[in-house]
Scaffold this motif. Sequence first.
Motif, mmCIF file in Angstrom:
data_model
loop_
_atom_site.group_PDB
_atom_site.id
_atom_site.type_symbol
_atom_site.label_atom_id
_atom_site.label_comp_id
_atom_site.label_asym_id
_atom_site.label_seq_id
_atom_site.Cartn_x
_atom_site.Cartn_y
_atom_site.Cartn_z
ATOM 1 N N ILE A 28 13.272 37.838 41.341
ATOM 2 C CA ILE A 28 14.039 36.845 40.595
ATOM 3 C C ILE A 28 13.423 35.457 40.785
ATOM 4 C CG2 ILE A 28 16.276 35.668 40.474
ATOM 5 C CD1 ILE A 28 17.542 38.410 41.099
ATOM 6 N N ALA A 29 13.024 35.134 41.999
ATOM 7 C CA ALA A 29 12.414 33.827 42.269
ATOM 8 C C ALA A 29 11.083 33.677 41.534
ATOM 9 C CB ALA A 29 12.210 33.642 43.768
ATOM 10 N N MET A 30 10.279 34.726 41.478
ATOM 11 C CA MET A 30 9.002 34.637 40.768
ATOM 12 C C MET A 30 9.214 34.471 39.267
ATOM 13 S SD MET A 30 6.402 37.189 42.831
ATOM 14 C CE MET A 30 6.982 38.622 42.020
ATOM 15 N N ILE A 31 10.186 35.171 38.694
ATOM 16 C CA ILE A 31 10.466 35.022 37.266
ATOM 17 C C ILE A 31 10.996 33.625 36.974
ATOM 18 C CG2 ILE A 31 11.964 35.826 35.393
ATOM 19 C CD1 ILE A 31 11.720 38.649 36.639
ATOM 20 N N ALA A 32 11.890 33.106 37.823
ATOM 21 C CA ALA A 32 12.423 31.754 37.627
ATOM 22 C C ALA A 32 11.316 30.715 37.763
ATOM 23 C CB ALA A 32 13.534 31.478 38.636
ATOM 24 N N SER A 33 10.417 30.888 38.714
ATOM 25 C CA SER A 33 9.305 29.957 38.894
ATOM 26 C C SER A 33 8.389 29.951 37.672
ATOM 27 C CB SER A 33 8.506 30.336 40.144
ATOM 28 O OG SER A 33 7.361 29.543 40.264
ATOM 29 N N ALA A 34 8.109 31.108 37.127
ATOM 30 C CA ALA A 34 7.282 31.188 35.922
ATOM 31 C C ALA A 34 7.979 30.518 34.745
ATOM 32 C CB ALA A 34 6.956 32.646 35.596
ATOM 33 N N ILE A 36 10.237 28.079 34.850
ATOM 34 C CA ILE A 36 10.242 26.630 35.061
ATOM 35 C C ILE A 36 8.870 26.045 34.801
ATOM 36 C CG2 ILE A 36 10.508 24.844 36.832
ATOM 37 C CD1 ILE A 36 12.802 26.583 37.968
ATOM 38 N N SER A 37 7.820 26.744 35.229
ATOM 39 C CA SER A 37 6.459 26.267 34.969
ATOM 40 C C SER A 37 6.164 26.213 33.471
ATOM 41 C CB SER A 37 5.427 27.170 35.653
ATOM 42 O OG SER A 37 5.528 27.056 37.044
ATOM 43 N N LEU A 38 6.591 27.238 32.734
ATOM 44 C CA LEU A 38 6.387 27.232 31.282
ATOM 45 C C LEU A 38 7.170 26.115 30.611
ATOM 46 C CD1 LEU A 38 6.462 31.040 30.476
ATOM 47 C CD2 LEU A 38 4.531 29.492 30.247
ATOM 48 N N LEU A 39 8.393 25.880 31.051
ATOM 49 C CA LEU A 39 9.199 24.804 30.485
ATOM 50 C C LEU A 39 8.561 23.443 30.763
ATOM 51 C CD1 LEU A 39 11.848 24.148 28.989
ATOM 52 C CD2 LEU A 39 12.910 23.901 31.233
ATOM 53 N N CYS A 40 8.098 23.234 31.982
ATOM 54 C CA CYS A 40 7.422 21.968 32.319
ATOM 55 C C CYS A 40 6.148 21.795 31.511
ATOM 56 C CB CYS A 40 7.096 21.915 33.809
ATOM 57 S SG CYS A 40 8.528 21.712 34.863
ATOM 58 N N MET A 41 5.390 22.859 31.336
ATOM 59 C CA MET A 41 4.149 22.774 30.564
ATOM 60 C C MET A 41 4.446 22.438 29.105
ATOM 61 S SD MET A 41 0.886 22.867 30.651
ATOM 62 C CE MET A 41 0.235 23.792 31.988
ATOM 63 N N ALA A 42 5.502 23.009 28.564
ATOM 64 C CA ALA A 42 5.846 22.750 27.166
ATOM 65 C C ALA A 42 6.374 21.333 26.974
ATOM 66 C CB ALA A 42 6.870 23.759 26.683
ATOM 67 N N LEU A 43 7.202 20.868 27.888
ATOM 68 C CA LEU A 43 7.843 19.576 27.696
ATOM 69 C C LEU A 43 7.020 18.397 28.205
ATOM 70 C CD1 LEU A 43 11.542 20.443 28.582
ATOM 71 C CD2 LEU A 43 10.428 20.429 26.347
ATOM 72 N N THR A 48 4.245 20.804 36.753
ATOM 73 C CA THR A 48 5.330 20.324 37.603
ATOM 74 C C THR A 48 6.046 19.179 36.909
ATOM 75 O OG1 THR A 48 3.851 18.810 38.738
ATOM 76 C CG2 THR A 48 4.141 20.982 39.727
ATOM 77 N N PHE A 49 7.241 18.860 37.377
ATOM 78 C CA PHE A 49 7.971 17.734 36.807
ATOM 79 C C PHE A 49 7.247 16.439 37.149
ATOM 80 C CE2 PHE A 49 11.653 20.669 36.961
ATOM 81 C CZ PHE A 49 12.021 20.563 35.641
ATOM 82 N N PRO A 50 7.082 15.550 36.181
ATOM 83 C CA PRO A 50 6.420 14.276 36.468
ATOM 84 C C PRO A 50 7.367 13.331 37.203
ATOM 85 C CG PRO A 50 7.119 14.326 34.199
ATOM 86 C CD PRO A 50 7.418 15.688 34.779
ATOM 87 N N ALA A 51 6.790 12.249 37.712
ATOM 88 C CA ALA A 51 7.599 11.269 38.428
ATOM 89 C C ALA A 51 8.564 10.562 37.479
ATOM 90 C CB ALA A 51 6.688 10.255 39.124
ATOM 91 N N GLU A 52 8.146 10.316 36.249
ATOM 92 C CA GLU A 52 9.038 9.677 35.275
ATOM 93 C C GLU A 52 9.335 10.662 34.155
ATOM 94 O OE1 GLU A 52 5.023 8.276 33.433
ATOM 95 O OE2 GLU A 52 5.845 7.800 35.376
ATOM 96 N N PHE A 53 10.532 10.589 33.643
ATOM 97 C CA PHE A 53 10.954 11.507 32.603
ATOM 98 C C PHE A 53 10.724 10.946 31.203
ATOM 99 C CE2 PHE A 53 13.426 13.108 36.210
ATOM 100 C CZ PHE A 53 13.066 14.433 36.146
ATOM 101 N N GLY A 54 10.162 9.773 31.094
ATOM 102 C CA GLY A 54 9.915 9.170 29.796
ATOM 103 C C GLY A 54 8.716 9.766 29.084
ATOM 104 N N SER A 55 7.921 10.554 29.770
ATOM 105 C CA SER A 55 6.708 11.118 29.180
ATOM 106 C C SER A 55 6.957 12.470 28.516
ATOM 107 C CB SER A 55 5.638 11.257 30.257
ATOM 108 O OG SER A 55 6.062 12.175 31.237
ATOM 109 N N MET A 56 8.195 12.749 28.186
ATOM 110 C CA MET A 56 8.556 14.041 27.611
ATOM 111 C C MET A 56 8.119 14.110 26.146
ATOM 112 S SD MET A 56 12.310 15.854 27.680
ATOM 113 C CE MET A 56 12.643 15.211 29.284
ATOM 114 N N ASP A 57 7.621 15.283 25.732
ATOM 115 C CA ASP A 57 7.220 15.515 24.350
ATOM 116 C C ASP A 57 8.473 15.780 23.517
ATOM 117 O OD1 ASP A 57 6.049 16.189 21.976
ATOM 118 O OD2 ASP A 57 4.902 17.882 22.765
#
Length: 97
Positions: A28-34, A36-43, A48-57
Amino acid sequence: MALAYMYYRFRGLSVMQGILIGLRPAVIAMIASAGISLLCMALYGQRTFPAEFGSMDLIAVAIFLVGFFILRKWNPSPIKVMAGAAVSGVVLYSIAA
């Protein structure tokens, strides 16, 4: 194949059931990590999450939110929603470029 054979042969043993129960949180942890990584890569364009959230696509966020809404509201096939998101992404990014 060897693991599948071992599971098929010894699936009734309590030791095997204990091993599978112990592995469940790690899977479950490996699937959740994957996810989250895909969501971060897309957005954000990085894993990983950036320091500022203003750089979102914003186009990616809009496509994600519309797809999520469609999945929750009408419950269509996820493959159709992903295909629609891909087509809308190609169209929107070609217009924005």
